[in-house]
Design an enzyme around this catalytic site. Structure first.
Site, PDB file in Angstrom:
ATOM      1  N   HIS A  69       0.831  -1.223   0.000  1.00 27.58           N
ATOM      2  CA  HIS A  69       0.000   0.000   0.000  1.00 27.58           C
ATOM      3  C   HIS A  69       0.864   1.271   0.000  1.00 27.58           C
ATOM      4  O   HIS A  69       0.517   2.266   0.640  1.00 27.58           O
ATOM      5  CB  HIS A  69      -0.955   0.025   1.196  1.00 27.58           C
ATOM      6  CG  HIS A  69      -1.966  -1.083   1.195  1.00 27.58           C
ATOM      7  ND1 HIS A  69      -3.227  -0.943   0.679  1.00 27.58           N
ATOM      8  CD2 HIS A  69      -1.900  -2.364   1.635  1.00 27.58           C
ATOM      9  CE1 HIS A  69      -3.895  -2.081   0.817  1.00 27.58           C
ATOM     10  NE2 HIS A  69      -3.107  -2.964   1.389  1.00 27.58           N
ATOM     11  N   ASN A  91     -10.293  -2.900   2.542  1.00 27.76           N
ATOM     12  CA  ASN A  91      -9.993  -2.899   1.109  1.00 27.76           C
ATOM     13  C   ASN A  91     -11.278  -2.685   0.321  1.00 27.76           C
ATOM     14  O   ASN A  91     -12.366  -2.733   0.882  1.00 27.76           O
ATOM     15  CB  ASN A  91      -9.383  -4.242   0.696  1.00 27.76           C
ATOM     16  CG  ASN A  91      -7.890  -4.329   1.009  1.00 27.76           C
ATOM     17  OD1 ASN A  91      -7.229  -3.324   1.230  1.00 27.76           O
ATOM     18  ND2 ASN A  91      -7.376  -5.545   1.028  1.00 27.76           N
ATOM     19  N   HIS A 151      -3.596   0.993  12.299  1.00 24.07           N
ATOM     20  CA  HIS A 151      -3.352  -0.237  13.061  1.00 24.07           C
ATOM     21  C   HIS A 151      -4.696  -0.889  13.362  1.00 24.07           C
ATOM     22  O   HIS A 151      -5.566  -0.264  13.972  1.00 24.07           O
ATOM     23  CB  HIS A 151      -2.605   0.116  14.354  1.00 24.07           C
ATOM     24  CG  HIS A 151      -2.415  -1.041  15.284  1.00 24.07           C
ATOM     25  ND1 HIS A 151      -2.343  -2.345  14.848  1.00 24.07           N
ATOM     26  CD2 HIS A 151      -2.270  -1.096  16.644  1.00 24.07           C
ATOM     27  CE1 HIS A 151      -2.169  -3.146  15.891  1.00 24.07           C
ATOM     28  NE2 HIS A 151      -2.130  -2.409  16.985  1.00 24.07           N
ATOM     29  N   TYR A 211       0.797  -4.304  12.104  1.00 28.07           N
ATOM     30  CA  TYR A 211       0.687  -2.868  11.802  1.00 28.07           C
ATOM     31  C   TYR A 211       1.532  -1.998  12.723  1.00 28.07           C
ATOM     32  O   TYR A 211       2.198  -1.067  12.287  1.00 28.07           O
ATOM     33  CB  TYR A 211      -0.788  -2.433  11.810  1.00 28.07           C
ATOM     34  CG  TYR A 211      -1.494  -2.963  10.584  1.00 28.07           C
ATOM     35  CD1 TYR A 211      -1.834  -4.312  10.486  1.00 28.07           C
ATOM     36  CD2 TYR A 211      -1.751  -2.161   9.493  1.00 28.07           C
ATOM     37  CE1 TYR A 211      -2.425  -4.826   9.353  1.00 28.07           C
ATOM     38  CE2 TYR A 211      -2.352  -2.668   8.351  1.00 28.07           C
ATOM     39  CZ  TYR A 211      -2.690  -4.000   8.288  1.00 28.07           C
ATOM     40  OH  TYR A 211      -3.259  -4.510   7.155  1.00 28.07           O
TER      41      TYR A 211
HETATM   42 FE1  HDD Z   1      -2.502  -4.826   5.450  1.00 29.74          FE
HETATM   43  C1  HDD Z   1      -1.022  -1.808   5.153  1.00 29.74           C
HETATM   44  C2  HDD Z   1      -5.462  -3.521   4.273  1.00 29.74           C
HETATM   45  C3  HDD Z   1      -3.879  -7.982   5.363  1.00 29.74           C
HETATM   46  C4  HDD Z   1       0.231  -6.052   6.959  1.00 29.74           C
HETATM   47  N1  HDD Z   1      -3.114  -3.026   4.824  1.00 29.74           N
HETATM   48  C5  HDD Z   1      -2.354  -1.892   4.779  1.00 29.74           C
HETATM   49  C6  HDD Z   1      -3.135  -0.801   4.293  1.00 29.74           C
HETATM   50  C7  HDD Z   1      -4.386  -1.281   4.040  1.00 29.74           C
HETATM   51  C8  HDD Z   1      -4.376  -2.681   4.381  1.00 29.74           C
HETATM   52  C9  HDD Z   1      -5.574  -0.508   3.515  1.00 29.74           C
HETATM   53  C10 HDD Z   1      -2.635   0.618   4.083  1.00 29.74           C
HETATM   54  C11 HDD Z   1      -2.900   1.478   5.273  1.00 29.74           C
HETATM   55  C12 HDD Z   1      -2.461   2.896   4.992  1.00 29.74           C
HETATM   56  O1  HDD Z   1      -3.107   3.537   4.150  1.00 29.74           O
HETATM   57  O2  HDD Z   1      -1.485   3.314   5.602  1.00 29.74           O
HETATM   58  N2  HDD Z   1      -4.288  -5.606   4.855  1.00 29.74           N
HETATM   59  C13 HDD Z   1      -5.402  -4.888   4.512  1.00 29.74           C
HETATM   60  C14 HDD Z   1      -6.532  -5.775   4.427  1.00 29.74           C
HETATM   61  C15 HDD Z   1      -6.080  -7.029   4.717  1.00 29.74           C
HETATM   62  C16 HDD Z   1      -4.672  -6.916   5.000  1.00 29.74           C
HETATM   63  C17 HDD Z   1      -7.953  -5.342   4.102  1.00 29.74           C
HETATM   64  C18 HDD Z   1      -6.837  -8.310   4.791  1.00 29.74           C
HETATM   65  C19 HDD Z   1      -8.084  -8.392   5.108  1.00 29.74           C
HETATM   66  N3  HDD Z   1      -1.920  -6.674   6.012  1.00 29.74           N
HETATM   67  C20 HDD Z   1      -2.636  -7.849   5.925  1.00 29.74           C
HETATM   68  C21 HDD Z   1      -1.909  -8.918   6.554  1.00 29.74           C
HETATM   69  C22 HDD Z   1      -0.739  -8.374   7.024  1.00 29.74           C
HETATM   70  C23 HDD Z   1      -0.778  -6.973   6.669  1.00 29.74           C
HETATM   71  C24 HDD Z   1      -2.378 -10.355   6.659  1.00 29.74           C
HETATM   72  C25 HDD Z   1       0.392  -9.004   7.764  1.00 29.74           C
HETATM   73  C26 HDD Z   1       0.318 -10.099   8.464  1.00 29.74           C
HETATM   74  N4  HDD Z   1      -0.689  -4.073   5.906  1.00 29.74           N
HETATM   75  C27 HDD Z   1       0.269  -4.752   6.574  1.00 29.74           C
HETATM   76  C28 HDD Z   1       1.452  -3.892   6.960  1.00 29.74           C
HETATM   77  C29 HDD Z   1       1.050  -2.517   6.360  1.00 29.74           C
HETATM   78  C30 HDD Z   1      -0.302  -2.800   5.737  1.00 29.74           C
HETATM   79  C31 HDD Z   1       2.780  -4.452   6.572  1.00 29.74           C
HETATM   80  C32 HDD Z   1       2.039  -1.827   5.438  1.00 29.74           C
HETATM   81  C33 HDD Z   1       2.088  -0.390   5.850  1.00 29.74           C
HETATM   82  C34 HDD Z   1       1.334  -0.344   7.089  1.00 29.74           C
HETATM   83  O3  HDD Z   1       0.851  -1.583   7.399  1.00 29.74           O
HETATM   84  O4  HDD Z   1       1.169   0.632   7.793  1.00 29.74           O
HETATM   85  O5  HDD Z   1       1.553  -3.830   8.333  1.00 29.74           O
END
Ligand code: HDD
Length: 698
Positions: free
Chosen positions: A87, A160, A352, A375
């Site tokens: 993202h 999402n 988060h 997060y």
């Molecule tokens: Fe995630 C970012 C949505 C599964 C780990 N995720 C992130 C963002 C969105 C989502 C919208 C961007 C937030 C922003 O604008 O800063 N993610 C989802 C959805 C998921 C999902 C709807 C499943 C239903 N994500 C998911 C899993 C993991 C992560 C299973 C890890 C185990 N996601 C992350 C992250 C991020 C992230 C690595 C990257 C940047 C951040 O968090 O702040 O932690």
């Protein structure tokens, strides 16, 4: 009289140090970034020159003594922070959420339950796979993350625009992302799934199939953030004032309807305007057309087995069809303020999934559980330490009284001597709260079982809802899915991956598999798709009737000799309907006729059809010919957009090879009421899908 400034041309408000203090977002005095009339160093020392370094003579070497040079370059060298691992590409807006009171029976969280309660929000939309500088209109899932600054503490709904996910357990998140990101050797392709490693993983790992079907549908190429649904994906557990619980799925329903681009349009846009979605949102807000979404919930009973109508509510690859559990609207989100500073707000915002208040609880969905760890963890690298909650955009609006101290980038000056509990030195303060005083008390729940690395058996059904999704789409949407699969698999090099993908599709729908196989020039294998599914009409995004055209963009081709009075009238009607009218002409400047003048906003050189939801040719230009206009009109026709002309404007259409008797062509002598009403109605239907077959076979 100078020509009037068009709404979408409004210059951004000054944010530079012009003598006024600019505050970041909604934040207080202490977050002042720039103040005073004079340019200074970071220490506040006024500077006489910022263009020349201090040198030993005009032609001499630069002196180390030059503190301004060193400070300026050093700061610049460290301006970047790591982009989000997923993202990374995003855009955001501020706004407000207003609850309508209907959620009171299921949650005690006041920001959802109390009728009329207004909560400030910050919402960031994103693509998943691309780098921070990638294009907006790529085929991808979109993030829809909302931070609610509630009076009880921050709540983040990190969703999402697709209601299911590729994996059922968060332990596989690095695998799906590594597969989807560019190949590690050459780092190509950027921001897309049309490559071998993605298809390798999702075909070996069939629980991804349902999400893949959505990703190959029109949902993955939204027209704008304004016309995109959002989903919390997981099942949440809500708790009401009596302690009763319910299992709930969150939905964001766009007031402007759910609409998408067509694939060719998305591809052209990625080159012609890589910032298409962020520009659209910022321009719309600037033009006074806020983005609006209703927040809805599907409420299911909190039963022992956590299933509903046979659907396992802990499985994030499954939806609950809206026909089985209707979406009840509990409030409205309005995004009406652009950020002041991209980096400070959009880049530094930290979401988060564990940011919750009493009344909202999590479930044992194994995807959600892993997210609850990830997060907070990722921000430590991205934002350089544990104090990112002090950044203005992340700061709660509720009073904060924690015992967290020191660390990188500490900006608070904590008072008191006892950052520990229990203490007597600070009179035992701060004290812990009771549930009645608003403490987040985790519901006692009975947990028992063997430590196993395994899923519930119900998680093994990987295909039935993929079938449900495909068979619930309209014909034109199904054709788009076939084309998307054929395109993406056609970009793969490995024959074995294409064949494996077909064997997966064979278990989804025979017609789909046969059509994709034909496109790839491969035999269609046999599978065992579900024989009967009850379609869910809510999954199709074709609108039943015309919807609002708020924020839509209608291009009016005019130029010297055009009926400018008509242009003004039409532009007025378009703007009155909440849309944006943009005048396109052969060259820039101002078009004048008599006393009427109009600024040219786009020229044939600076624009492309993809900027517009409809194109109108003004009268007075019947003899005008230009290949760029021909391409613009042909693209608009092929992309099933409304095309209109008045007076001799229809001659331009005919000369461009447009069949003026085809559906969705609005013609008239003058832009009178019926003409504009027909145009607005047609744009309200989003696309002229009756034309689809015509353009597909042409
Ligand atoms: Fe995630 C970012 C949505 C599964 C780990 N995720 C992130 C963002 C969105 C989502 C919208 C961007 C937030 C922003 O604008 O800063 N993610 C989802 C959805 C998921 C999902 C709807 C499943 C239903 N994500 C998911 C899993 C993991 C992560 C299973 C890890 C185990 N996601 C992350 C992250 C991020 C992230 C690595 C990257 C940047 C951040 O968090 O702040 O932690």
């Amino acid at each position: 009289m100078p020509p009037k400034r068009q709404r979408d041309q409004a210059a951004p408000k000054p944010t530079s140090p012009t003598g006024k203090t600019e505050l970041l977002g909604t934040i207080g005095e202490d977050s002042r970034a720039q103040a005073g009339e004079f340019l200074t160093t970071a220490q506040g020392v006024r500077l006489p020159d910022t263009d020349h370094s201090l040198k030993a003579g005009r032609r001499g070497p630069t002196l180390l003594e030059d503190f301004h040079l060193r400070e300026k370059i050093t700061h610049f060298d460290h301006e970047r922070i790591p982009e989000r691992v997923v993202h990374a590409r995003g855009a955001a807006a501020h706004g407000t959420f207003v609850a309508n009171g209907r959620a009171a029976s299921v949650t005690k969280a006041p920001f959802l339950a109390e009728k009329g309660r207004e909560t400030p929000v910050f919402t960031r939309f994103s693509t998943v796979l691309g780098s921070r500088g990638s294009a907006d209109t790529v085929r991808d899932t979109r993030g829809f993350a909302v931070k609610f600054y509630t009076a009880e503490g921050n709540v983040d709904l990190v969703g999402n625009n697709i209601p299911v996910f590729f994996i059922q357990d968060g332990i596989k998140f690095p695998d799906i992302i590594h597969a989807g990101k560019p190949h590690p050797d050459r780092e190509i392709p950027q921001a897309q799934t049309a490559h071998d490693t993605f298809w390798d993983f999702v075909t070996l790992h069939t629980e991804a199939t349902h999400h893949v079907l959505w990703a190959m549908s029109d949902r993955a190429i939204p027209r704008s953030y304004r016309t995109m649904e959002g989903f919390g994906v997981h099942t949440f557990r809500l708790v009401n004032a009596d302690g009763e619980t319910a299992l709930v799925k969150f939905h964001w329903k766009p007031v402007a309807g759910v609409h998408s681009l067509v694939w060719e349009e998305a591809q052209i846009t990625a080159g012609a305007d890589p910032d298409f979605h962020r520009r659209d949102m910022a321009d719309g807000i600037e033009a006074g057309a806020p983005l609006e979404y209703d927040l809805g919930i599907q409420v299911m009973p909190d039963t022992e087995d956590e299933t509903f109508e046979g659907i396992d509510l802990l499985d994030p690859t499954k939806i609950v069809p809206e026909e089985l559990a209707p979406v009840q609207i509990i409030g409205r989100l309005t995004l009406d303020r652009n950020p002041t500073n991209y980096f400070a707000e959009t880049e530094q915002v930290a979401f988060h999934t564990g940011n919750l208040v009493p009344g909202i609880d999590v479930t044992n969905d194994p995807l959600m559980q892993a997210r609850l760890f990830s997060y907070l963890d990722t921000q430590l690298t991205r934002l350089g330490g544990p104090n990112f909650t002090q950044l203005p955009v992340n700061r709660p609006h509720a009073p904060v009284n924690d015992m967290l101290r020191d660390g990188m980038h500490q900006t608070a000056i904590h008072q008191g001597q006892a950052p520990y509990l229990p203490n007597s030195v600070d009179q035992g303060l701060p004290r812990v709260a009771t549930e009645e005083e608003g403490a987040y008390v985790h519901r006692p729940r009975h947990i028992e079982g063997e430590a196993v690395r395994a899923n519930p058996v119900s998680f093994d059904d990987h295909f039935s809802q993929a079938t449900l999704f495909y068979r619930s789409l309209s014909k034109v949407e199904q054709v788009h899915v076939v084309e998307a699969f054929t395109f993406e698999l056609g970009k793969c090099y490995e024959q074995a991956i294409k064949e494996r993908a077909l064997s997966v599709l064979a278990n989804v729908d025979e017609d789909l598999c046969v059509a994709v196989a034909a496109g790839l020039g491969l035999p269609a294998p046999k599978g065992k798709p579900a024989a009967e599914v009850v379609p869910s009409p809510a999954l199709s995004q074709i609108p039943p009737g015309p919807g609002p055209i708020t924020g839509r963009v209608i291009g009016i081709f005019a130029g010297p000799g055009a009926d400018l009075g008509g242009v003004e009238k039409l532009a007025g009607a378009i703007e009155a309907a909440g849309a944006i009218a943009r005048v396109i002409a052969p060259t820039g400047g101002v078009i004048a006729k008599g006393k009427t003048t109009r600024i040219v906003e786009r020229t044939l050189l600076t624009t492309r059809s993809v900027e517009f939801d409809a194109v109108v040719v003004a009268a007075g230009l019947g003899a005008f010919r230009d290949i760029k206009l021909t391409i613009l009109l042909q693209e608009a026709f092929r992309h099933c957009k409304t095309i209109a002309a008045w007076g001799d404007g229809d001659q331009v259409l005919t000369a461009a090879g447009i069949d003026t008797t085809a559906p969705g062509i609005v013609l008239g002598d003058k832009p009178v009421k019926t003409f504009t009403a027909d145009l607005i109605k047609s744009v309200g239907l989003h696309r002229v899908w009756e034309r689809a077959e015509l353009v597909m076979s042409s």
